[in-house]
Design a protein around this motif. Structure first.
Motif, PDB file in Angstrom:
ATOM      1  N   PRO A 211       0.840  -1.208   0.000  1.00 35.48           N
ATOM      2  CA  PRO A 211       0.000   0.000   0.000  1.00 35.48           C
ATOM      3  C   PRO A 211       0.872   1.253   0.000  1.00 35.48           C
ATOM      4  N   ALA A 212       0.460   2.251  -0.734  1.00 36.03           N
ATOM      5  CA  ALA A 212       1.247   3.481  -0.883  1.00 36.03           C
ATOM      6  C   ALA A 212       1.391   4.234   0.433  1.00 36.03           C
ATOM      7  N   THR A 213       0.445   4.029   1.354  1.00 40.97           N
ATOM      8  CA  THR A 213       0.470   4.780   2.613  1.00 40.97           C
ATOM      9  C   THR A 213       1.616   4.352   3.526  1.00 40.97           C
ATOM     10  N   GLN A 214       2.225   3.178   3.274  1.00 42.30           N
ATOM     11  CA  GLN A 214       3.290   2.691   4.149  1.00 42.30           C
ATOM     12  C   GLN A 214       4.606   3.450   3.969  1.00 42.30           C
ATOM     13  N   GLU A 215       4.790   4.065   2.788  1.00 44.31           N
ATOM     14  CA  GLU A 215       6.055   4.735   2.516  1.00 44.31           C
ATOM     15  C   GLU A 215       5.818   6.175   2.076  1.00 44.31           C
ATOM     16  N   THR A 216       6.697   7.045   2.535  1.00 48.15           N
ATOM     17  CA  THR A 216       6.593   8.473   2.220  1.00 48.15           C
ATOM     18  C   THR A 216       7.792   8.902   1.390  1.00 48.15           C
ATOM     19  N   PRO A 217       7.570   9.528   0.237  1.00 49.29           N
ATOM     20  CA  PRO A 217       8.704  10.011  -0.566  1.00 49.29           C
ATOM     21  C   PRO A 217       9.503  11.062   0.206  1.00 49.29           C
ATOM     22  N   ILE A 218      10.820  11.050   0.025  1.00 53.43           N
ATOM     23  CA  ILE A 218      11.696  12.001   0.710  1.00 53.43           C
ATOM     24  C   ILE A 218      12.886  12.325  -0.189  1.00 53.43           C
ATOM     25  N   LYS A 219      13.295  13.571  -0.204  1.00 53.66           N
ATOM     26  CA  LYS A 219      14.459  13.972  -0.999  1.00 53.66           C
ATOM     27  C   LYS A 219      15.740  13.574  -0.272  1.00 53.66           C
ATOM     28  N   CYS A 220      16.756  13.267  -1.062  1.00 57.26           N
ATOM     29  CA  CYS A 220      18.024  12.820  -0.491  1.00 57.26           C
ATOM     30  C   CYS A 220      18.603  13.853   0.479  1.00 57.26           C
ATOM     31  N   ASN A 221      18.534  15.129   0.127  1.00 53.54           N
ATOM     32  CA  ASN A 221      19.092  16.184   0.981  1.00 53.54           C
ATOM     33  C   ASN A 221      18.303  16.405   2.264  1.00 53.54           C
ATOM     34  N   ASP A 222      17.093  15.797   2.330  1.00 52.67           N
ATOM     35  CA  ASP A 222      16.252  15.982   3.518  1.00 52.67           C
ATOM     36  C   ASP A 222      16.315  14.794   4.479  1.00 52.67           C
ATOM     37  N   LEU A 223      17.283  13.903   4.288  1.00 49.87           N
ATOM     38  CA  LEU A 223      17.369  12.706   5.129  1.00 49.87           C
ATOM     39  C   LEU A 223      17.506  13.060   6.615  1.00 49.87           C
ATOM     40  N   PHE A 224      18.197  14.166   6.902  1.00 47.58           N
ATOM     41  CA  PHE A 224      18.422  14.552   8.301  1.00 47.58           C
ATOM     42  C   PHE A 224      17.681  15.842   8.653  1.00 47.58           C
ATOM     43  N   LYS A 225      16.633  16.121   7.899  1.00 50.02           N
ATOM     44  CA  LYS A 225      15.857  17.329   8.179  1.00 50.02           C
ATOM     45  C   LYS A 225      15.200  17.253   9.552  1.00 50.02           C
ATOM     46  N   ASP A 226      14.741  16.047   9.906  1.00 49.41           N
ATOM     47  CA  ASP A 226      14.214  15.810  11.253  1.00 49.41           C
ATOM     48  C   ASP A 226      15.423  15.677  12.187  1.00 49.41           C
ATOM     49  N   LYS A 227      15.625  16.675  13.057  1.00 49.54           N
ATOM     50  CA  LYS A 227      16.825  16.730  13.901  1.00 49.54           C
ATOM     51  C   LYS A 227      16.934  15.565  14.872  1.00 49.54           C
ATOM     52  N   SER A 228      15.824  14.864  15.130  1.00 52.73           N
ATOM     53  CA  SER A 228      15.869  13.735  16.066  1.00 52.73           C
ATOM     54  C   SER A 228      16.502  12.498  15.422  1.00 52.73           C
ATOM     55  N   ILE A 229      16.597  12.489  14.082  1.00 51.73           N
ATOM     56  CA  ILE A 229      17.179  11.340  13.371  1.00 51.73           C
ATOM     57  C   ILE A 229      18.697  11.428  13.417  1.00 51.73           C
TER      58      ILE A 229
END
Length: 340
Positions: A211-229
């Motif tokens: 199902p498409a809802t299981q995965e969210t597209p993300i740009k390579c440069n945004d891998l660490f946009k979430d500071k908790s990651i």
């Protein structure tokens, strides 16, 4: 010892007096002084009377600057020094600003041209800040200015290394600029984390049923946009473009396009780490080995650092995350697998 005065008496005394006056003796006998002297081979003797030959010895040059000229030179010098220090102080103020922008190409050139001047200006500034009892501010400025210098060197080195990419089968000269041919890889977020060893075709089939809802597209440069990651693992079939995406990720950082909150990026390929399996060294030693331009950087503890391990499937190190000791000091030596 050469005089005959005691033997010849008054006559020889007169002859000696004439010799002192610079006159040749009338005696047919050769003068003992002229036989033993080398005076004719050097510059002629210089007497104080007007009949002497001019002094041909080299004279020391004298400064002809007047007091007014010196005042004018130092006034201009003072203006240039003050202007230079003011410009450096502006740079230091930017370094201490939370929204400090990334170095542009022009700033990189200035960094190289004025490196020695900036060092002197920095020492003066740190000394005065400490005398003003702003020791914490002085320490912060020192760390950030050091980071700025080494970041510039690292970015320059990585940019040269990653700006080109081999097309097709690697051959000498068959390369192109990555920015001109790069195609954005479709990356999705939300993989469960289990290791999938299925064949490429089976993976495509599984992906089509998911199902498409299981995965969210993300740009390579945004891998660490979430500071908790803190850690990211990318997974995909061989040849899909993971390494090229990492290369573009690093290149964008070196060119100031993305992830400028990161102070240093260190790409470490497992293919090369495998060759160091038997070595015993610290994390700083490992980084200095791969990045010689950073040799004078002693610690990375106070900076935001991103370590990129490329090619986990090629790793031949005995990685044992449950049993290996955990190191928290970048200067403590261990085997490469423990460091990883």
């Amino acid at each position: 010892m050469t005089s005959n005065m005691s033997v010849s008496g008054e006559k020889d005394l007169k002859r000696d007096e004439r010799m002192k006056e610079g006159k040749r003796s009338d005696s047919p006998e050769p003068s003992c002084v002229s036989m033993k002297s080398d005076a004719s081979m050097d510059f002629p003797n210089h007497f104080r009377d007007g009949a002497s030959s001019p002094d041909v010895r080299p004279q020391q040059k004298k400064s002809n600057l007047s007091r007014n000229q010196l005042d004018s030179i130092f006034k201009e010098l003072e203006h240039k020094v003050i202007t230079l220090i003011k410009n450096e102080l502006k740079t230091f103020r930017k370094l201490l600003s939370p929204d400090y922008p990334a170095c542009t190409e022009r700033e990189v050139e200035d960094e190289e041209d004025l490196h020695s001047v900036r060092e002197v200006a920095l020492k003066i500034t740190l000394h005065i800040l400490k005398n003003m009892n702003h020791t914490d501010l002085a320490n912060t400025l020192h760390n950030k200015s050091v980071a700025s210098v080494y970041q510039t060197k690292l970015k320059s080195s990585l940019r040269e290394k990653f700006k080109r990419i081999n097309e097709g089968i690697s051959q000498h000269g068959s390369s192109a600029l990555l920015n001109e041919i790069y195609t954005e890889l479709y990356i999705t977020e939300g993989w469960s984390g289990d290791v999938n060893n299925e064949h490429e075709v089976r993976q495509i089939e599984t992906a089509s049923r998911r199902p498409a809802t299981q995965e969210t597209p993300i740009k390579c440069n945004d891998l660490f946009k979430d500071k908790s990651i803190r850690s990211v693992l990318t997974k995909g079939v061989a040849g899909i473009g993971k390494t090229v995406s990492v290369q573009k990720f690093i290149l964008d950082w070196t060119e100031g396009k993305a992830n400028q909150d990161v102070t240093f990026m260190f790409p470490l390929p497992f293919r090369e780490l495998n060759l160091m399996k038997q070595k015993h060294l610290s994390l700083m030693d490992l980084l200095h080995h791969f990045f010689p331009e950073m040799r004078k950087l002693e610690l990375i503890d106070s900076y935001k650092v991103l370590l990129i391990f490329d090619g986990l499937d090629e790793c031949r190190l005995p990685l044992n995350f449950q049993k290996n000791e955990r190191l928290c000091d970048v200067t403590v030596s261990a085997s490469v697998d423990v460091l990883v």
